[in-house]
Design an enzyme around this catalytic site. Sequence first.
Site, PDB file in Angstrom:
ATOM      1  CB  THR A 292      -1.134   0.048   1.112  1.00 53.41           C
ATOM      2  OG1 THR A 292      -2.134   1.147   0.820  1.00 53.41           O
ATOM      3  CG2 THR A 292      -0.411  -0.503   2.669  1.00 53.41           C
ATOM      4  CG  ASN A 293      -0.668   5.054  -1.112  1.00 55.60           C
ATOM      5  OD1 ASN A 293      -0.783   5.342  -0.429  1.00 55.60           O
ATOM      6  ND2 ASN A 293      -1.020   4.314  -2.167  1.00 55.60           N
ATOM      7  CG  ASP A 294       3.514   6.771   3.301  1.00 53.02           C
ATOM      8  OD1 ASP A 294       2.934   5.523   4.510  1.00 53.02           O
ATOM      9  OD2 ASP A 294       4.623   7.029   3.407  1.00 53.02           O
ATOM     10  CB  SER A 295      -2.644   7.513   0.526  1.00 58.49           C
ATOM     11  OG  SER A 295      -4.296   8.331   0.669  1.00 58.49           O
TER      12      SER A 295
ATOM     13  CB  ALA B 143      -2.768   7.339  -3.136  1.00 60.94           C
TER      14      ALA B 143
END
Length: 225
Positions: free
Chosen positions: A33-36, A100
């Site tokens: 996943t990502n930091d959003s 994101a």
Amino acid sequence: FEHRSQKGCLAGKKVVVTAGGTIERIDPVRYITNDSSGKMGVAFAAAAKDMGAEVTLVAANMQVPYPADVEVVKVQSAQEMYEAVHKLWPKTDIMVKAAAVADYRPAEAAKQKIKKKDDTFTLSLVKTIDILESLGKEKTHQYLIGFAAETNDVEFHAKGKLERKNADLIVANDVTKPGAGFGTDTNAVEIYDKHGLVKELAVISKDEVARQVFQIAISQMEGRE
Ligand code: CTP
Ligand code: CA
């Protein structure tokens, strides 16, 4: 009182907001996943609701609570988000693509937990579908708002994304700027349309960013009606 004049200016409009960061499965216990955090999307959904719209939030892996009185469709992967937004698309007036979305996902999600073996492990990734671009190709009456998270050459990349994805607006931010980007309550953005820079907003709350972007969208939609 500043916002009173905005009340009701999205009345009768259906607004769809995507928020959060997608989750791409590696196996049943692991994912990419990502930091959003979902904050920007939540601010857009809440502002749209406050301005009188009927709002659906398509949410992936949110780190913040959902706004009140907003319909929520929960999704995980880019593929699920793609399916959810395309279902809503024909009845959407304004689409805000704040999520994101992962650019790549594991080529296949293992059905069982991957066991450790060798000293190195290579994960093969394939490109996800570009949701914003796919919507841009199927645009009829809808007003399409995309985002651009950049670390350099913001104007160049924002204009490229606007054109490539057939968006009506791109809300671009330099995520290296203090007070901008992931997880913060504020943002500093530049807003582009096909003619170039529409507005540059200094560091202000994400709520205020959302209101300003909707004001631009409303005036442009009125102009083409
Ligand atoms: N986006 C999308 N589907 C993807 C990737 C991105 O819909 N598979 C959308 C995002 O929701 C955002 C916009 O495209 O509104 C721009 O995302 P961004 O990551 O800044 O741009 P990319 O086109 O993915 O290019 P890059 O990451 O290489 O800068
Ligand atoms: Ca990307």
